[in-house]
Design a protein around this motif. Structure first.
Motif, PDB file in Angstrom:
ATOM      1  N   ARG A 177      67.514  23.476   6.050  1.00 29.92           N
ATOM      2  CA  ARG A 177      67.758  24.576   5.113  1.00 29.92           C
ATOM      3  C   ARG A 177      69.182  24.510   4.577  1.00 29.92           C
ATOM      4  N   THR A 178      69.329  24.884   3.322  1.00 33.55           N
ATOM      5  CA  THR A 178      70.662  24.991   2.747  1.00 33.55           C
ATOM      6  C   THR A 178      71.295  26.301   3.218  1.00 33.55           C
ATOM      7  N   ILE A 179      72.573  26.435   3.004  1.00 34.11           N
ATOM      8  CA  ILE A 179      73.262  27.676   3.365  1.00 34.11           C
ATOM      9  C   ILE A 179      72.655  28.853   2.609  1.00 34.11           C
ATOM     10  N   ASP A 180      72.350  28.660   1.339  1.00 35.76           N
ATOM     11  CA  ASP A 180      71.755  29.741   0.553  1.00 35.76           C
ATOM     12  C   ASP A 180      70.395  30.144   1.118  1.00 35.76           C
ATOM     13  N   GLU A 181      69.596  29.176   1.485  1.00 36.98           N
ATOM     14  CA  GLU A 181      68.291  29.477   2.076  1.00 36.98           C
ATOM     15  C   GLU A 181      68.454  30.223   3.397  1.00 36.98           C
ATOM     16  N   LYS A 182      69.466  29.866   4.154  1.00 35.02           N
ATOM     17  CA  LYS A 182      69.723  30.550   5.429  1.00 35.02           C
ATOM     18  C   LYS A 182      70.105  32.008   5.203  1.00 35.02           C
ATOM     19  N   LEU A 183      70.896  32.276   4.167  1.00 38.83           N
ATOM     20  CA  LEU A 183      71.271  33.661   3.868  1.00 38.83           C
ATOM     21  C   LEU A 183      70.036  34.501   3.546  1.00 38.83           C
ATOM     22  N   VAL A 184      69.157  33.963   2.724  1.00 39.34           N
ATOM     23  CA  VAL A 184      67.924  34.682   2.389  1.00 39.34           C
ATOM     24  C   VAL A 184      67.082  34.870   3.645  1.00 39.34           C
ATOM     25  N   TYR A 185      66.976  33.834   4.445  1.00 34.64           N
ATOM     26  CA  TYR A 185      66.199  33.904   5.680  1.00 34.64           C
ATOM     27  C   TYR A 185      66.753  34.994   6.608  1.00 34.64           C
ATOM     28  N   MET A 186      68.078  35.020   6.778  1.00 33.94           N
ATOM     29  CA  MET A 186      68.689  36.019   7.656  1.00 33.94           C
ATOM     30  C   MET A 186      68.493  37.434   7.115  1.00 33.94           C
ATOM     31  N   ALA A 187      68.668  37.608   5.814  1.00 40.65           N
ATOM     32  CA  ALA A 187      68.460  38.930   5.215  1.00 40.65           C
ATOM     33  C   ALA A 187      67.012  39.381   5.422  1.00 40.65           C
ATOM     34  N   ASN A 188      66.084  38.465   5.294  1.00 40.74           N
ATOM     35  CA  ASN A 188      64.676  38.804   5.509  1.00 40.74           C
ATOM     36  C   ASN A 188      64.394  39.135   6.972  1.00 40.74           C
ATOM     37  N   GLN A 189      65.065  38.454   7.887  1.00 39.53           N
ATOM     38  CA  GLN A 189      64.903  38.774   9.311  1.00 39.53           C
ATOM     39  C   GLN A 189      65.392  40.195   9.598  1.00 39.53           C
ATOM     40  N   ILE A 190      66.511  40.561   9.016  1.00 37.79           N
ATOM     41  CA  ILE A 190      67.052  41.916   9.187  1.00 37.79           C
ATOM     42  C   ILE A 190      66.051  42.929   8.653  1.00 37.79           C
ATOM     43  N   ALA A 191      65.519  42.661   7.465  1.00 39.24           N
ATOM     44  CA  ALA A 191      64.533  43.565   6.875  1.00 39.24           C
ATOM     45  C   ALA A 191      63.297  43.678   7.758  1.00 39.24           C
ATOM     46  N   THR A 192      62.838  42.568   8.302  1.00 41.16           N
ATOM     47  CA  THR A 192      61.669  42.590   9.180  1.00 41.16           C
ATOM     48  C   THR A 192      61.913  43.483  10.381  1.00 41.16           C
ATOM     49  N   PHE A 193      63.094  43.388  10.967  1.00 46.19           N
ATOM     50  CA  PHE A 193      63.420  44.238  12.106  1.00 46.19           C
ATOM     51  C   PHE A 193      63.357  45.715  11.724  1.00 46.19           C
ATOM     52  N   PHE A 194      63.967  46.068  10.601  1.00 48.82           N
ATOM     53  CA  PHE A 194      64.045  47.474  10.215  1.00 48.82           C
ATOM     54  C   PHE A 194      62.738  48.015   9.634  1.00 48.82           C
ATOM     55  N   GLU A 195      61.769  47.160   9.348  1.00 49.77           N
ATOM     56  CA  GLU A 195      60.465  47.639   8.888  1.00 49.77           C
ATOM     57  C   GLU A 195      59.796  48.526   9.933  1.00 49.77           C
ATOM     58  N   SER A 196      60.187  48.369  11.188  1.00 43.33           N
ATOM     59  CA  SER A 196      59.582  49.178  12.253  1.00 43.33           C
ATOM     60  C   SER A 196      60.303  50.514  12.452  1.00 43.33           C
ATOM     61  N   GLN A 197      61.354  50.761  11.702  1.00 44.80           N
ATOM     62  CA  GLN A 197      62.136  51.986  11.829  1.00 44.80           C
ATOM     63  C   GLN A 197      61.556  53.084  10.929  1.00 44.80           C
ATOM     64  N   ALA A 198      62.117  54.253  11.035  1.00 42.78           N
ATOM     65  CA  ALA A 198      61.670  55.392  10.224  1.00 42.78           C
ATOM     66  C   ALA A 198      61.738  55.038   8.740  1.00 42.78           C
ATOM     67  N   GLU A 199      60.674  55.362   8.044  1.00 38.88           N
ATOM     68  CA  GLU A 199      60.521  54.926   6.657  1.00 38.88           C
ATOM     69  C   GLU A 199      61.677  55.334   5.748  1.00 38.88           C
ATOM     70  N   GLY A 200      62.186  56.529   5.877  1.00 35.64           N
ATOM     71  CA  GLY A 200      63.228  57.020   4.983  1.00 35.64           C
ATOM     72  C   GLY A 200      64.593  56.375   5.153  1.00 35.64           C
ATOM     73  N   THR A 201      64.807  55.653   6.249  1.00 32.10           N
ATOM     74  CA  THR A 201      66.139  55.103   6.515  1.00 32.10           C
ATOM     75  C   THR A 201      66.183  53.577   6.528  1.00 32.10           C
ATOM     76  N   ARG A 202      65.090  52.940   6.273  1.00 33.15           N
ATOM     77  CA  ARG A 202      65.037  51.477   6.415  1.00 33.15           C
ATOM     78  C   ARG A 202      66.074  50.752   5.553  1.00 33.15           C
ATOM     79  N   ALA A 203      66.057  51.006   4.269  1.00 32.98           N
ATOM     80  CA  ALA A 203      66.974  50.300   3.373  1.00 32.98           C
ATOM     81  C   ALA A 203      68.424  50.637   3.695  1.00 32.98           C
ATOM     82  N   GLU A 204      68.675  51.889   4.051  1.00 30.60           N
ATOM     83  CA  GLU A 204      70.030  52.301   4.426  1.00 30.60           C
ATOM     84  C   GLU A 204      70.508  51.519   5.655  1.00 30.60           C
ATOM     85  N   ARG A 205      69.614  51.304   6.574  1.00 29.27           N
ATOM     86  CA  ARG A 205      69.984  50.597   7.808  1.00 29.27           C
ATOM     87  C   ARG A 205      70.202  49.117   7.548  1.00 29.27           C
TER      88      ARG A 205
END
Length: 86
Positions: free
Chosen positions: A4-32
């Motif tokens: 993976r390129t560095i850019d691909e890794k950044l997208v991958y990491m951001a998506n991993q963070i989003a995946t984690f917070f998908e299980s949190q309360a709906e109203g605060t996910r993006a904020e978190r």
């Protein structure tokens, strides 16, 4: 070593963070996601992700990752790197 390129890794990491917070309360996910980017990503990582979003290079971002990044960009632009406010 990853192919993976560095850019691909950044997208991958951001998506991993989003995946984690998908299980949190709906109203605060993006904020978190935004708070995680503020707290744990170096300014150059965030800046590169923002640049990729602007040029269409981050099209693989999950909607939650993109929304969190957009929230951080709106809130964080005025805070210089290594500021005590950050």
């Amino acid at each position: 070593m990853s192919s993976r390129t560095i850019d691909e890794k950044l997208v991958y990491m951001a998506n991993q963070i989003a995946t984690f917070f998908e299980s949190q309360a709906e109203g605060t996910r993006a904020e978190r996601v935004a708070e995680h980017l503020r707290s744990f990503w170096e300014p150059r990582m965030r800046d590169r992700l923002f640049a990729m979003m602007d040029t269409g290079e981050a099209d693989d971002l999950k909607p939650l990752a993109r929304k969190g990044a957009e929230i951080w960009r709106k809130r964080g632009q005025a805070v210089p790197a290594h500021s005590e406010e950050e």
